[in-house]
Design a protein around this motif. Structure first.
Motif, short mmCIF file in Angstrom:
data_model
loop_
_atom_site.label_atom_id
_atom_site.label_comp_id
_atom_site.label_asym_id
_atom_site.label_seq_id
_atom_site.Cartn_x
_atom_site.Cartn_y
_atom_site.Cartn_z
N LYS A 244 0.82 -1.21 0.00
CA LYS A 244 0.00 0.00 0.00
C LYS A 244 0.86 1.27 0.00
CE LYS A 244 -4.43 -1.28 2.00
NZ LYS A 244 -5.16 -0.57 0.95
N LYS A 245 0.42 2.25 -0.75
CA LYS A 245 1.10 3.54 -0.73
C LYS A 245 0.60 4.39 0.43
CE LYS A 245 1.85 3.64 -5.74
NZ LYS A 245 1.59 4.38 -7.00
N GLU A 246 -0.67 4.25 0.78
CA GLU A 246 -1.28 4.98 1.90
C GLU A 246 -2.06 3.99 2.77
OE1 GLU A 246 -3.75 7.98 0.27
OE2 GLU A 246 -2.08 9.22 -0.45
N TRP A 247 -2.20 4.35 4.04
CA TRP A 247 -2.94 3.48 4.95
C TRP A 247 -4.44 3.80 4.90
CZ3 TRP A 247 -0.98 0.92 9.90
CH2 TRP A 247 0.26 0.30 9.65
N ASN A 248 -5.01 3.63 3.75
CA ASN A 248 -6.44 3.73 3.57
C ASN A 248 -6.97 2.36 3.20
OD1 ASN A 248 -6.68 6.54 4.01
ND2 ASN A 248 -5.97 6.96 1.91
N PHE A 249 -8.07 1.98 3.84
CA PHE A 249 -8.61 0.63 3.64
C PHE A 249 -10.04 0.74 3.13
CE2 PHE A 249 -5.52 0.59 7.08
CZ PHE A 249 -4.62 -0.37 6.63
N ILE A 250 -10.27 0.20 1.96
CA ILE A 250 -11.57 0.28 1.32
C ILE A 250 -12.65 -0.35 2.20
CG2 ILE A 250 -12.92 -0.40 -0.71
CD1 ILE A 250 -10.26 -0.50 -2.26
N GLY A 251 -13.71 0.40 2.45
CA GLY A 251 -14.82 -0.12 3.26
C GLY A 251 -14.66 0.11 4.74
N GLU A 252 -13.52 0.65 5.18
CA GLU A 252 -13.28 0.89 6.60
C GLU A 252 -13.29 2.39 6.89
OE1 GLU A 252 -13.17 -1.66 8.62
OE2 GLU A 252 -13.19 -3.07 6.94
N THR A 253 -13.96 2.78 7.97
CA THR A 253 -14.05 4.19 8.33
C THR A 253 -12.73 4.65 8.97
OG1 THR A 253 -16.41 3.96 8.74
CG2 THR A 253 -15.32 5.89 9.68
N PRO A 254 -12.08 5.66 8.43
CA PRO A 254 -10.83 6.16 9.02
C PRO A 254 -11.07 6.71 10.43
CG PRO A 254 -11.13 6.99 6.79
CD PRO A 254 -12.42 6.37 7.19
N LEU A 255 -10.08 6.58 11.28
CA LEU A 255 -10.22 7.02 12.66
C LEU A 255 -10.50 8.51 12.75
CD1 LEU A 255 -10.06 6.16 15.63
CD2 LEU A 255 -7.61 6.62 15.57
N GLN A 256 -9.96 9.31 11.83
CA GLN A 256 -10.15 10.75 11.91
C GLN A 256 -11.61 11.17 11.68
OE1 GLN A 256 -8.17 9.17 9.74
NE2 GLN A 256 -8.08 10.15 7.70
N HIS A 257 -12.42 10.24 11.16
CA HIS A 257 -13.84 10.54 10.94
C HIS A 257 -14.72 10.06 12.09
CE1 HIS A 257 -12.94 10.44 6.32
NE2 HIS A 257 -12.47 11.53 6.93
N PHE A 258 -14.10 9.52 13.13
CA PHE A 258 -14.87 8.90 14.22
C PHE A 258 -15.84 9.89 14.86
CE2 PHE A 258 -15.21 8.08 18.82
CZ PHE A 258 -15.84 6.84 18.79
#
Length: 300
Positions: A244-258
């Motif tokens: 991965k180039k970035e720690w973004n995971f398809i279908g998973e909500t990023p922590l910063q959006h919590f």
């Protein structure tokens, strides 16, 4: 006093009348016959030596049924625990069962040594790699669940069930070269149970004060299995992250959006649990408990 007042014959007439007992006029012999008969009626043991046969009443006679009823009633007396231990020693019950299979013991709970024998046998079998999980689970859930001694040994029985659950979860197949998202889904759907049962097993085993040798072997075996699992899944997941180039995971909500997601919820009252590095399996179990809580009424 009974003998001094000439009431011995009257006593045995009363005993014979109420219990259909017609054997040797000795309370000690009567008790041994009744407890041995109750054992024979509730276990699956078929062959007895002459030593044990002398204490087993004819199953076709009413006295045999009376023996079972009397022993069942005696179990509610607070003195029964020490009493049965003394009778078990006198009847050499450990010698009777030491070469038997645990299924031979049936659901008999006349003597506590039956439960102790079953627990140690299963612990020893699991520590040597036995895969008879369904058999052991059936023994605990069907044969011992109603045992007079179940509550006293519930920690041991719970540990057996959780060890079985752990071993089954460790048998779940997963492979290398999956995507990070696939590993996350795999963990969320199935593999988190390995961590859950591992925690349960260690908590329970640490509460058990008996079976020291068996417990030590079990702990070492379980820890080795768990560490091997962590090495495999950790290695696979790390390799997937390297792609991965970035720690973004398809279908998973990023922590910063919590917090933004929380603010969109329109409940009149709610509480939010924030914990640093809370294990997923702990959160999952907490969630299930909240769902079943009668006050919270499953709203989580």
């Amino acid at each position: 006093d009974i003998i001094n007042f000439g009431l011995e014959e009257y006593l045995w007439n009363q005993i014979n009348g109420y219990t259909n007992y017609s054997g040797e006029q000795s309370i000690f012999v009567l008790v041994k016959q009744y407890m041995m008969t109750a054992l024979a009626k509730t276990s699956n043991i078929e062959d007895y030596s002459s030593f044990y046969k002398q204490y087993i009443l004819d199953s076709s006679k009413q006295a045999s049924n009376d023996a079972l009823l009397l022993v069942d009633n005696l179990k509610y007396d607070k003195r029964y625990n020490n009493f049965q231990d003394f009778i078990a020693s006198s009847l050499r019950i450990e010698e009777l069962i030491k070469t038997r299979g645990i299924s031979d013991l049936g659901n008999s709970d006349v003597f506590e040594v039956f439960d102790v024998f079953i627990i140690k046998s299963i612990f020893d079998s699991l520590s040597t790699g036995s895969l008879d999980y369904d058999f052991f689970e059936n023994i605990v859930k069907n044969n011992r669940i109603n045992s007079h001694w179940y509550q006293k040994h519930q920690t041991e029985y719970d540990a057996i069930i959780e060890i079985i659950n752990l071993n089954k979860s460790l048998g779940y197949k997963y492979f290398d070269n999956l995507t990070s998202e696939e590993y996350i889904k795999l963990y969320r759907d199935n593999l988190y149970k390995v961590d859950l049962y591992y925690r349960h097993v260690n908590t329970l085993l640490n509460q058990i004060e008996s079976y020291e040798d068996s417990i030590e072997v079990l702990k070492n075996k379980i820890n080795n299995q768990y560490e091997m699992h962590l090495n495999h899944i950790g290695s696979y997941f790390s390799k997937s992250l390297e792609k991965k180039k970035e720690w973004n995971f398809i279908g998973e909500t990023p922590l910063q959006h919590f917090y933004a997601d929380i603010q969109r919820i329109t409940f009149k009252k709610m509480f939010v649990i924030i914990s640093d590095a809370l294990r997923y399996e702990v959160a999952s179990e907490l969630y299930e408990n909240i769902q079943a809580d009668p006050i919270l009424k499953g709203k989580s």
